[in-house]
Write a protein that holds these residues in place. Structure first.
Motif, PDB file in Angstrom:
ATOM      1  N   HIS A 280      24.808  60.090  34.574  1.00 13.59           N
ATOM      2  CA  HIS A 280      24.354  58.696  34.523  1.00 13.59           C
ATOM      3  C   HIS A 280      25.488  57.700  34.260  1.00 13.59           C
TER       4      HIS A 280
ATOM      5  N   GLN B 109      24.718  53.979  33.543  1.00 18.77           N
ATOM      6  CA  GLN B 109      24.014  53.646  32.305  1.00 18.77           C
ATOM      7  C   GLN B 109      24.883  53.932  31.072  1.00 18.77           C
TER       8      GLN B 109
ATOM      9  N   SER C 275      17.489  51.357  33.421  1.00 15.58           N
ATOM     10  CA  SER C 275      18.120  51.251  32.108  1.00 15.58           C
ATOM     11  C   SER C 275      18.232  52.637  31.487  1.00 15.58           C
ATOM     12  N   PHE C 276      19.003  52.725  30.419  1.00 21.53           N
ATOM     13  CA  PHE C 276      19.124  54.010  29.729  1.00 21.53           C
ATOM     14  C   PHE C 276      17.772  54.470  29.204  1.00 21.53           C
TER      15      PHE C 276
END
Length: 415
Positions: free
Chosen positions: A331, A334, A146-147
């Motif tokens: 990323h 994400q 997850s972020f």
């Protein structure tokens, strides 16, 4: 005694109520507009009847101006008038600077729509990213986290411009110097004689890459503490996020040319000496880059590829940003990017993006083809690299190829 106790209770309840109001204001307004004295201006202003012109007894409180600016960005397109309030008071600056200040006009009415093919191009690139992130056959470290699980140190490439509601993830060797210049101009973080710098190319290179010129996500912790991650996510939801990428192998060639074929003392000491000792039979390489170039010694492109494939390299330190994979820098699984530019279509993409951001009458992207590494050179550069090493290199960068729609270089991998 009872009166005193009741008074204390009312004080406590009143304090709690004020704290609650502050939290609500922070969440709903402040989180999306943290530079409370820097107006956000990505939206147009709806015309309203002029208010009654009465005597002005005091200036409008700054927090009310901030709320107005915040609300304006969600209004429907209107006349195209700028949403910025009047320029800040410059009474403490020189008269010359005050005279030269030109209020920004960051809303532009276009007579023709963006070409359908450009809109379709962006739709396809965003859709591909979503599909690849959901595709189990595309595997790479950190893909499914997850972020919140991304370490703060890995968020240093996300530059935030609160003035216009923009987040840019910069990728070295993908025109990032010029995009950083654009971000400096838009954020007005560089003043000259008290006036914001307007010309991107007038910004010195040493300032372009000076971290103090850019407000990045990894700086949120120092400024906002425990609220940092929450504020990041609010901005990611509300701001326009963009990234520019490039064919991964061509990007590596460009990095090698720039950092090892040119005199660069820092990269020579940190990386070139290591390559020369490990792969070039140079147990005691020259102490400086000038000495090395003086006797014609520098690591070859093949040595550079060996360095990237050597397991010992990442055991010592993470890849340098100039050859680190894009999925590790930005990323993309994400962060849902609103715009994905390619260096191969840089001019069209830059024009489209600046127009989408409604700042194309504020700044133009400075294009330059000087010393540009061409994709057609790939075969020549990799001719000195063993085929097996090329295939291992592709595995290392395959996620970037697939995430951003670059074809597998079969002509290089199947020789």
């Amino acid at each position: 005694m009872g009166t005193s106790r009741m008074f204390r209770i009312f004080v406590v309840l009143g304090s709690a109520f004020m704290i609650l109001l502050i939290i609500i204001y922070w969440d709903d307004v402040g989180a999306s507009h943290l530079y409370l004295h820097t107006p956000v201006s990505p939206g147009p202003k709806i015309p309203h009847p002029p208010p009654h012109q009465g005597p002005q007894t005091s200036r409008t409180p700054s927090f009310l101006s901030d709320i107005d600016a915040f609300v304006n960005q969600f209004l429907e397109p209107g006349t195209g008038e700028p949403t910025d309030p009047a320029p800040p008071d410059t009474s403490n600056q020189s008269e010359k600077a005050e005279e030269r200040y030109i209020p920004r006009r960051e809303w532009k009415i276009h007579l023709t729509p963006v070409a359908a093919e450009l809109r379709e191009r962006q739709e396809q690139r965003r859709k591909l990213l979503q599909e690849m992130c959901a595709n189990d056959s595309v595997v790479f470290p950190g893909k499914n986290r997850s972020f919140d699980d991304i370490p703060n140190r890995e968020l240093d490439h996300l530059i935030v411009d609160d003035r216009h509601g923009i987040i840019y993830c910069y990728v070295p060797k993908v025109a990032c110097s010029n995009w950083k210049r654009i971000m400096i101009v838009l954020s007005e973080s560089l003043l000259r004689d008290g006036v914001p710098q307007r010309d991107p190319m007038a910004i010195p290179r040493d300032l372009v890459h000076n971290s103090s010129m850019h407000f990045t996500f990894n700086k949120f912790w120092k400024r906002y503490g425990k609220f940092a991650r929450h504020l990041m996510k609010v901005k990611l939801k509300k701001y326009t996020k963009f990234i520019f990428v490039r064919d991964p192998f061509v990007r590596l060639i460009s990095a090698y040319r720039n950092k090892f074929e040119l005199r660069n003392e820092d990269f020579y000491r940190r990386f070139a000496q290591v390559m020369l000792r490990r792969y070039a039979n140079q147990p005691t390489p020259p102490a400086s880059v000038d000495e090395a170039f003086g006797v014609g010694i520098h690591p070859s492109f093949s040595h550079f590829i060996q360095y990237l494939l050597d397991p010992q390299t990442e055991k010592e330190m993470p890849f340098n940003e100039h050859w680190r994979q894009v999925y590790r820098l930005c990323h993309p699984c994400q962060i849902q990017y609103d715009f994905v530019g390619h260096l191969e279509t840089a001019e069209e993409d830059a024009e489209h993006l600046l127009r989408q951001l409604r700042v194309d009458n504020v700044v133009e992207f400075p294009t330059s083809h000087r010393n540009l590494t061409a994709s057609s050179w790939e075969a020549d550069w990799f001719s000195t690299v063993p085929v097996e090493a090329r295939r291992e290199l592709y595995k290392l960068y395959e996620p970037d190829f697939r995430l951003f729609g670059y074809d597998r270089p079969d002509s290089i991998l199947n020789e």
